[in-house]
Design a protein around this motif. Structure first.
Motif, mmCIF file in Angstrom:
data_model
loop_
_atom_site.group_PDB
_atom_site.id
_atom_site.type_symbol
_atom_site.label_atom_id
_atom_site.label_comp_id
_atom_site.label_asym_id
_atom_site.label_seq_id
_atom_site.Cartn_x
_atom_site.Cartn_y
_atom_site.Cartn_z
ATOM 1 N N ASP A 1 46.934 37.992 33.533
ATOM 2 C CA ASP A 1 46.764 39.196 32.723
ATOM 3 C C ASP A 1 45.427 39.870 32.975
ATOM 4 O OD1 ASP A 1 49.218 39.095 31.662
ATOM 5 O OD2 ASP A 1 48.639 37.972 29.859
ATOM 6 N N VAL A 2 44.388 39.048 33.128
ATOM 7 C CA VAL A 2 43.072 39.631 33.384
ATOM 8 C C VAL A 2 43.141 40.518 34.614
ATOM 9 C CG1 VAL A 2 40.728 39.129 34.103
ATOM 10 C CG2 VAL A 2 41.770 37.782 32.315
ATOM 11 N N GLN A 3 43.797 39.988 35.653
ATOM 12 C CA GLN A 3 43.876 40.773 36.877
ATOM 13 C C GLN A 3 44.828 41.947 36.735
ATOM 14 O OE1 GLN A 3 44.224 38.911 40.857
ATOM 15 N NE2 GLN A 3 43.388 37.139 39.858
ATOM 16 N N ALA A 4 45.932 41.675 36.094
ATOM 17 C CA ALA A 4 46.946 42.721 36.016
ATOM 18 C C ALA A 4 46.490 43.859 35.100
ATOM 19 C CB ALA A 4 48.255 42.136 35.506
ATOM 20 N N LYS A 5 45.782 43.474 34.036
ATOM 21 C CA LYS A 5 45.439 44.452 33.010
ATOM 22 C C LYS A 5 44.719 45.663 33.607
ATOM 23 C CE LYS A 5 42.283 43.953 29.827
ATOM 24 N NZ LYS A 5 41.447 43.052 29.046
ATOM 25 N N SER A 6 43.709 45.335 34.425
ATOM 26 C CA SER A 6 42.942 46.456 34.948
ATOM 27 C C SER A 6 43.810 47.369 35.805
ATOM 28 C CB SER A 6 41.737 45.957 35.728
ATOM 29 O OG SER A 6 42.068 44.804 36.440
ATOM 30 N N TYR A 7 44.748 46.753 36.529
ATOM 31 C CA TYR A 7 45.640 47.594 37.333
ATOM 32 C C TYR A 7 46.574 48.411 36.457
ATOM 33 C CZ TYR A 7 44.227 45.363 41.661
ATOM 34 O OH TYR A 7 43.513 44.936 42.725
ATOM 35 N N ILE A 8 47.102 47.740 35.448
ATOM 36 C CA ILE A 8 48.049 48.424 34.560
ATOM 37 C C ILE A 8 47.374 49.612 33.897
ATOM 38 C CG2 ILE A 8 49.660 48.141 32.637
ATOM 39 C CD1 ILE A 8 50.087 46.227 35.029
ATOM 40 N N GLU A 9 46.145 49.330 33.407
ATOM 41 C CA GLU A 9 45.422 50.413 32.750
ATOM 42 C C GLU A 9 45.187 51.557 33.709
ATOM 43 O OE1 GLU A 9 42.024 48.664 30.969
ATOM 44 O OE2 GLU A 9 43.204 47.881 29.280
ATOM 45 N N GLY A 10 44.881 51.171 34.953
ATOM 46 C CA GLY A 10 44.644 52.198 35.962
ATOM 47 C C GLY A 10 45.865 53.063 36.193
ATOM 48 N N LEU A 11 47.025 52.492 35.962
ATOM 49 C CA LEU A 11 48.245 53.256 36.204
ATOM 50 C C LEU A 11 48.611 54.174 35.041
ATOM 51 C CD1 LEU A 11 50.544 50.688 37.982
ATOM 52 C CD2 LEU A 11 49.422 52.685 38.960
ATOM 53 N N LYS A 12 48.100 53.787 33.854
ATOM 54 C CA LYS A 12 48.430 54.603 32.676
ATOM 55 C C LYS A 12 47.597 55.872 32.680
ATOM 56 C CE LYS A 12 49.609 50.623 29.852
ATOM 57 N NZ LYS A 12 48.895 49.572 29.098
#
Lengths: 593, 591
Positions: free
Chosen positions: B579-590
Motif C-alpha cells: 500500500d505504501v508503494q501503491a498509494k503514491s501512485y494511486i494518488e498520482g492518478l487521481k
C-alpha cells in the motif's frame, strides 16, 4: 629526451628540493660527500701507507697506530652514515612529503573538474602526483650518490698524478664506452618493456580480481576462475615470447658491456701496471696494489653515477609533471560576487552543453526556470541528461552557450568556492569516508553535535548501534564499521539536513532504500526543507508527485513541464512513463476494491 | 591437508628446480672466476717478478680474459633472457595455484581482517618474494664460495684467521636479526599510517571524490588526517632510530676490529716481526682482506635477507594451509546431481555472519517446488540476500539444513551443485574479457541469437566492433566497448540465462534500469523462465505480483507467505508495504 630538456628538468629538480627542504638537501649532500671523501682516504691512502709500511719493513708500532686510525675512522664514518640513514633521512623525507602534499592538495582540490575527464592529463599528470613525494626523495638520494662519487674521484686524483695520469684516462675510456653501450642496452630494454606493458597491465588486472572482495561472490558462483587463469597463463606465455624476440640484441649488448669493462681494467690497466712492474721497474708491489685499488675505486664511483643517471632522468620527469600540474590554469574561474546564503531562484537560459572530448551536445537550447522556494523534480529516461544539469548548476563544467542565472546573476560572477558550497547536495554516487560518523556528516564544517543527532534520529538511523564517534570503513578496509546501502544513504541525506542550506539538490536520494524508508524519507525531506528551493532528480515517479513542478527531459531538452496534475492531463510522455510504473499497482488495487 | 600441500611442494620443485640448480651452478662458477681474476692473478703477477718475463704475464692475462669472456657471455644470456623466462614460468604456475586456491576459499573468511590482509599479501607479493628468495640464495652461494676460496687459498686454513673471518659474520647475523625484527615491527606500526595517508591522498586524486572535494569542505578533513598521519610516522621513526644507529655501529665496530686488528695486524706481525710470510704475499693478503671485509658483511646481509623473507613465506604457508569447507572436491561420498527434479527445502535454518552478534536469519522454513516462480520481499536488512547466499552455498547455515530433492546440499559436490543455478547477483560483476566469456564463461556459445532477442542485448553486440568477441571496457583494448549501468545489468542477466540452468536466481535485477526498460525486462524474463524455477528478490513490488508464492521477510524471519492476492487479503505486513508503494501512485492518478 633532448639534452636541453634534461638540463632544464634537473635544474628544476634541484631548485625544488632546495626550496622545499633546504636542510634535507644540504645535509644529504654533505653527508654523502663526506662518505665519498673518507672512503677514498681509507681505501686508497691509508691502504697505501699500510702496504708501504710493511713493504719497507718499518717499525711494527707505526703500523699499529695506522690500523687503529683505520678502525677509528671506519667506525666514526659509520656513526654518521647510520644516523643519517636511520634518523635524518626518514624524518626529513616525511617532512618533505608533507610540504609537497599540502601544495598538491591545494591545487588538486580546485583544479577544473574536466581535468578528470581528460584521460591524458589525468593518467599522465594527476596519477603521477601520487608518486611525487617518493620521486623527490629518490632524486635527492641520487644527487647524494653523485656528491659521493665526485668527491671520491677528486680525492684520488693526486695519487694518479703521482703514479701515472694514464690510469685515469683508461678508466674514463672504459666508463665512456660503457655508457654508450649501456644507452643502447637501455633502449632495447625499454622497447622490450613497452611491448610487455599490455601484458603486465592485464595480469595485474586479473590479480586484483582475485584479491578484491567485490569479486569474491562472482568467482564462486560461476567458473570465472578457470577463464581468468587461462588468460593469465596465456599472458605469461606471450611475455616469454616477447623476451625471446628481444633476446638476441639484448644479449649482444650485455656481452659488449662486460667486454669493454674487462678489456680496459683487466687487460689494459693490469697490463700497463705489470709493464711498469716488470720492464721499467718503476712500481713496487705495494704501489701496484694500491694503484689497482684506486682504479677500481674510481670505476665503481663512475659506474654508480652512470647507473643512476637513468633513474635521475626518470625522477626529474615527475618533477616536471608536478610543475605542469601546478602551472595548469583553470578555465572555470569564479567572479567576486558573494552569493547570498539562501533560497535560490535558478534559471537556465538557452543553454548548449557538450562534455569535453565528446561530439554530441547533451543539452540543446535548454531552458528551465526553478523559482525561489519551489520543489522541482527533473525526470527522464537513463541518459537524458538529468545529472548533467546538476553538474552545470554546481559549475563543475561551464556551458558552451547560453547563461545560467542564480538570483538573476550569471553564476560565473560568483566566487567559485563559496558558490559551490552554498548548495546542499546528495549525489547519486555519494561517498563515505574512513573517518568517524560525525566527521562523515560534517565533512569539514563543524556542526553542533545535537543538530547531527537530531537529523539522524529523524531519519531513523540506529544511533544506539552506531555511535557518532564510530569509525566508518570504506574502500580501505580496516576495523571500521561496514554499513548497509540503506544506512549509507541515510548518512548522505543527513549531510544535507545538517548543512541546512537554502537550496538543495537531491540526485536519486532514495535509490537503495526499501519502499517504507523511501516514502518516509521523501516526506521527511519535504517537511524539513519546507520553504527551500529543492531540485529532485529521480526516475522513480512516486518521489516526483511531491514536487511543485516537474520537468520531463528527453534528448537534452525539456519536453514537458508543469505540476503532476497538469502533466497527467497533458497525456504526454510523462503520463506514459507514470502509467507504466503505476499500472500494476492499479490493476491489483482495482481488483481488491 | 598433507596431500594437498604435497602436491604444491611437488609442483614447486618441478618448476623451481631448474632455476635453483642453474643459479647454484652459475654462482659457484662466478665466484671462482672472480677469485681467479681478483686474487690468484694478482698474486701470480707479483710473485712472478724476477721469475717470468713480461710476455709470459701478457699471455696469462689473455687466457684469463678469454675465460672471463666466455663466462660473462653465458651470464648475459642467463640474466637477460633465460632467467626472466624461467621466472615467468614460476610466477605463472605458482600464481595460478594461488588464484585457484583463493577462489575456492570460504567467502566467510573475507570478514576476518587477518585472513584478508594475508590473502592480499599472498596474491600480490608472494610471487616476487619467491623469486627474490631464489636470487638471495644465489647471492649467498656466491659470497660463501668467495669467502671459502680466499680463506683456504691465502690463509692455508690457519685456525686463528678462519675464526677471525667467521666470528664477525656470526655476530653480524645475530645483531642483524635483532634489527630485522625491529624493522619488521616498525613496518607493521607504519603500515597503518601509510595506508591511511595513501587513502586520503586518493581522495584528492580520484574522480569519484572530485565532486565532494569541490562542493564540501572534505579537503579540510583530508589535510588534517594527512598531517596527523605524517606526524605519527615521524614519531614512530624517531622511536626506532637511536637503537638502530647503535646496532649499526656495533656491527661495523665488530667487523672493523676483527678484520683490521685481528687479521691485518696478525699477518703483518708474522711478516714484519717473525718473518714467516714473505712480503709480497702479505700485500696480496691485505688487499684480499679488504675485499673479504666486503664479502663477509655481504654474506651476513644475505643470511639476514633470507631470514626476513622467510617471515613472509610463512604467510604464504599459513594461507595455503587453510582448508575450505564448501568448495571441496576430494571428499568421499559426495553426491552428484545433474538436474533439479523436485523441490528446495529450508528446514529451520538460522544464520549469523562471523562478526555479527545477531542472527541474520532465524529459523527459516520454506519450500520451493520445481517450476515455481517465487519472490522474496522485505525491508532493507531483512535477510533476503542472505537467504539467497545460503542457497547458493556462499555460506553454510549456522543451524538447520537446506535440502535439494531431499539431499542436504552440504553433501553435494559444490562444483556440480552450482551448475544448477543461473544467477544474477545484486553485486554482479563484469570482467574486462570478451562478451562471449562474460556471458558464456567457459562454455561454447550456441544460442546467441535467442539470447540477444530474449534479453534485448542485440543492439549492444551489434554496435561493438567484433560482435561477441569484443572486449568489455576499453581497459586493455581500444576496440573494447564501454557499457552504461543499465547495459551492464543486461549482460549480467544474459549470463544467468546463458547458463541454461534449471533454477534462476535474480537479486534486484532491475535496479539500474529506467521504468520503461524495467518493464520490458520483466516481460522478457517471464518468457525466459517459463519452464524454469525462478527465485527473485525485488524492492519494487510491482514486479512480484505474478509470483506463485511471495515470501515476506522481516528481521530474518519469514512473516508471511502466499500469492499476492492471499497476502493482500491477510492485511498484514505485505499489504502494508504494498500500500505504501501503491498509494503514491494511486494518488498520482487521481487527477
Amino acid at each position: 629526451m633532448r639534452n636541453k630538456d634534461v638540463v632544464r628538468n634537473v635544474t628544476q629538480l634541484i631548485g625544488t628540493l632546495r626550496r622545499k627542504n633546504p636542510f634535507f638537501f644540504w645535509s644529504t649532500i654533505i653527508v654523502y660527500a663526506l662518505i665519498g671523501g673518507v672512503s677514498t682516504y681509507v681505501n686508497v691512502y691509508l691502504l697505501m701507507k699500510v702496504l708501504l709500511t710493511i713493504e719497507r719493513k718499518e717499525a711494527f708500532s707505526s703500523l699499529v697506530y695506522l690500523i687503529i686510525l683505520v678502525v677509528f675512522v671506519e667506525i666514526s664514518l659509520k656513526l654518521i652514515e647510520s644516523y643519517y640513514l636511520n634518523r635524518m633521512h626518514p624524518v626529513q623525507s616525511l617532512k618533505l612529503k608533507q610540504t609537497i602534499n599540502n601544495e598538491i592538495i591545494e591545487k588538486a582540490s580546485t583544479i577544473d573538474y574536466k581535468c578528470y575527464d581528460d584521460s591524458k592529463f589525468y593518467d599522465d599528470i594527476m596519477l603521477s602526483l601520487e608518486k611525487s613525494d617518493e620521486s623527490l626523495t629518490n632524486s635527492l638520494d641520487i644527487i647524494g650518490v653523485y656528491a659521493k662519487g665526485i668527491v671520491g674521484i677528486v680525492a684520488v686524483i693526486p695519487l694518479f698524478d703521482e703514479i701515472s695520469p694514464f690510469l685515469l684516462l683508461f678508466v674514463l675510456l672504459s666508463v665512456v664506452t660503457g655508457i654508450i653501450v649501456q644507452k643502447k642496452l637501455n633502449k632495447c630494454y625499454y622497447e622490450r618493456y613497452l611491448s610487455m606493458v599490455p601484458y603486465i597491465k592485464r595480469n595485474s588486472y586479473i590479480m586484483t580480481r582475485f584479491a578484491f572482495w567485490e569479486y569474491s561472490e562472482e568467482l564462486r558462483i560461476n567458473n570465472f576462475p578457470s577463464v581468468l587463469i587461462k588468460h593469465f597463463k596465456n599472458t605469461y606465455q606471450n611475455m616469454n615470447k616477447v623476451i625471446k624476440q628481444h633476446g638476441r640484441k639484448i644479449i649482444l649488448y650485455s656481452i659488449c658491456k662486460g667486454l669493454v669493462s674487462y678489456i680496459v681494467i683487466e687487460l689494459i690497466v693490469v697490463g700497463y701496471l705489470s709493464y711498469n712492474l716488470f720492464v721499467t721497474k718503476t712500481l713496487s708491489a705495494a704501489v701496484f696494489m694500491v694503484a689497482l685499488a684506486a682504479v677500481l675505486n674510481v670505476k665503481d664511483y663512475l659506474n654508480n653515477m652512470a647507473e643512476n643517471y637513468e633513474k635521475l632522468m626518470e625522477n626529474s620527469l615527475y618533477v616536471s609533471k608536478i610543475q605542469s600540474f601546478m602551472n595548469y590554469e583553470n578555465t572555470v574561474v569564479g567572479g567576486d560576487i558573494h552569493p547570498q546564503e539562501g533560497v535560490y531562484d535558478i534559471e537556465f537560459k538557452h543553454v548548449y552543453f557538450k562534455y569535453p572530448f565528446s561530439e554530441n551536445y547533451v543539452l540543446k537550447d535548454f531552458s528551465l526556470h526553478i523559482r525561489k522556494g519551489e520543489k522541482a523534480a527533473i525526470v527522464g529516461l537513463n541518459g537524458a541528461g538529468k545529472t548533467t544539469i546538476v553538474n552545470l548548476l554546481l559549475r563543475l563544467y561551464d556551458i558552451q552557450e547560453g547563461v545560467i542565472e542564480v538570483n538573476g546573476v550569471d553564476i560565473k560572477q560568483y566566487d567559485l568556492d563559496e558558490y559551490r558550497r552554498s548548495f546542499g547536495v546528495v549525489f547519486q554516487d555519494f561517498n563515505l569516508y574512513s573517518v568517524s560518523l560525525e566527521e562523515n556528516i560534517e565533512l569539514g564544517q563543524s556542526e553542533d553535535t545535537q543538530t547531527i543527532e537530531n537529523a539522524l534520529k529523524k531519519l531513523e538511523f540506529d544511533l544506539e548501534k552506531i555511535g557518532l564517534d564510530s569509525e566508518i570503513s570504506s574502500e580501505f578496509d580496516d576495523d571500521g564499521i561496514k554499513l548497509s546501502g540503506g544506512e549509507s544513504q541515510k548518512i548522505a541525506i543527513a549531510r544535507a539536513l545538517v548543512n541546512d542550506r537554502g537550496t538543495n539538490i537531491l540526485d536519486e536520494p532514495s535509490s537503495s532504500l526499501d519502499p517504507f524508508m523511501e516514502s518516509k524519507m521523501n516526506s521527511i525531506l519535504c517537511k524539513e526543507m519546507e520553504g527551500k528551493t529543492i531540485v529532485f532528480i529521480s526516475h522513480r515517479l512516486t518521489t516526483t508527485t511531491l514536487a511543485d513542478r516537474i520537468f520531463y527531459i528527453e534528448n537534452g531538452s525539456v519536453i514537458e513541464s508543469g505540476s503532476h496534475k497538469e502533466l497527467m492531463n497533458k497525456h504526454g510522455m510523462y503520463e506514459k512513463m507514470y502509467n507504466i510504473q503505476a499500472s500494476k499497482y492499479i490493476k491489483k488495487e482495482c481488483c481488491q476494491e | 591437508m598433507k596431500k594437498r600441500n604435497g602436491r604444491l611442494v611437488k609442483k614447486s620443485i618441478k618448476v623451481l628446480f631448474p632455476r635453483v640448480a642453474l643459479t647454484t651452478l652459475m654462482n659457484v662458477v662466478n665466484a671462482c672466476v672472480a677469485f681467479l681474476v681478483q686474487i690468484w692473478l694478482l698474486k701470480y703477477i707479483l710473485n712472478s717478478v724476477g721469475k717470468h718475463s713480461f710476455s709470459h704475464i701478457l699471455l696469462v692475462l689473455a687466457i684469463v680474459f678469454v675465460i672471463r669472456l666466455i663466462i660473462s657471455s653465458i651470464n648475459a644470456y642467463l640474466n637477460t633472457t633465460l632467467y626472466p623466462c624461467m621466472d615467468n614460468s614460476i610466477r605463472k604456475s605458482f600464481q595460478s595455484y594461488v588464484f585457484d586456491f583463493t577462489a575456492k576459499s570460504d567467502i566467510e573468511l573475507y570478514d576476518n581482517q587477518e585472513f584478508f590482509d594475508r590473502m592480499h599479501r599472498v596474491v600480490f607479493q608472494s610471487n616476487e618474494r619467491i623469486i627474490g628468495l631464489v636470487n638471495i640464495y644465489g647471492n649467498l652461494i656466491y659470497s660463501t664460495v668467495s669467502l671459502l676460496l680466499i680463506g683456504l687459498y691465502l690463509f692455508k686454513a690457519s685456525i686463528i684467521l678462519l675464526v677471525m673471518i667467521i666470528v664477525p659474520v656470526v655476530i653480524n647475523v645475530l645483531i642483524g636479526r635483532i634489527k630485522n625484527r625491529r624493522n619488521y615491527q616498525k613496518s607493521l606500526e607504519l603500515t597503518g599510517e601509510t595506508r591511511k595517508s595513501e587513502y586520503f591522498k586518493r581522495v584528492i586524486y580520484q574522480k569519484k571524490h572530485a565532486k565532494d572535494v569541490r562542493v564540501t569542505n572534505i579537503v579540510g578533513v583530508v589535510r588534517k588526517m594527512l598531517s596527523g598521519s605524517i606526524d605519527q610516522s615521524i614519531s614512530i621513526t624517531k622511536n626506532y632510530s637511536s637503537t638502530n644507529v647503535f646496532l649499526d655501529v656495533t656491527k661495523k665496530a665488530v667487523n672493523s676490529i676483527a678484520i683490521n686488528i685481528g687479521i691485518v695486524l696478525y699477518v703483518a706481525y708474522k711478516s714484519m716481526v717473525e718473518d714467516s710470510i714473505n712480503g709480497t704475499d702479505v700485500i696480496v693478503m691485505i688487499r684480499a682482506i679488504w675485499q673479504l671485509n666486503e664479502n663477509s658483511s655481504r654474506m651476513a646481509d644475505n643470511i639476514l635477507q633470507l631470514h626476513e623473507q622467510s617471515l613472509y613465506i610463512r604467510d604464504v604457508k599459513m594461507f595455503l594451509n587453510l582448508r575450505p569447507s564448501i568448495n571441496i572436491s576430494d571428499k568421499k561420498d559426495q553426491k552428484e546431481i545433474s538436474r533439479f527434479n523436485n523441490d528446495i527445502v529450508f528446514e529451520n535454518v538460522s544464520f549469523k555472519y562471523r562478526n555479527s552478534k545477531e542472527n541474520v536469519l532465524k529459523n527459516v522454513d520454506l519450500r520451493i517446488g520445481k517450476g515455481q516462480k517465487i519472490a522474496l520481499v522485505g525491508t532493507n536488512g531483512s535477510g533476503k540476500t542472505t537467504l539467497v547466499k545460503l542457497l547458493l552455498r556462499l555460506y553454510d547455515p549456522s543451524e538447520g539444513v537446506i535440502k535439494i530433492d531431499g539431499e542436504d546440499i552440504k553433501n553435494i559436490n559444490y562444483l556440480n551443485y552450482r551448475q544448477l543455478f543461473g544467477v544474477e547477483l545484486q553485486a554482479y560483476r563484469l570482467f574486462a574479457i570478451s562478451f562471449k566469456e562474460n556471458i558464456y564463461i567457459d562454455k561454447t556459445p550456441h544460442n546467441e541469437q535467442d539470447l540477444c532477442n530474449a534479453i534485448g542485448i542485440g543492439g549492444i553486440i551489434q554496435r561493438s566492433s567484433h560482435g561477441f568477441e569484443t572486449n568489455v571496457t576499453k581497459e586493455f583494448d581500444e576496440t573494447g566497448e564501454n557499457l552504461s549501468g543499465g547495459e551492464e545489468q543486461k549482460i549480467a542477466l544474459a549470463r544467468a540465462y546463458a547458463k541454461e540452468a534449471d533454477i534462476m536466481v535474480l537479486d534486484e535485477p532491475s535496479s539500474a534500469l529506467d521504468p520503461i526498460a524495467e518493464n520490458e525486462m520483466f516481460k522478457s524474463m517471464m518468457e525466459i523462465c517459463k519452464d524454469k524455477t525462478l527465485i527473485m528478490i525485488s524492492h519494487r513490488l510491482s514486479s512480484v505480483l505474478d509470483s506463485d508464492c511471495i515470501f515476506m521477510l522481516e528481521n530474518g524471519e519469514i512473516v508471511e507467505m502466499g500469492t499476492h492476492d492471499e497476502l493482500m487479503n491477510m492485511s498484514g505486513k505485505y499489504s502494508e508495504l504494498f500500500d505504501v508503494q501503491a498509494k503514491s501512485y494511486i494518488e498520482g492518478l487521481k487527477v
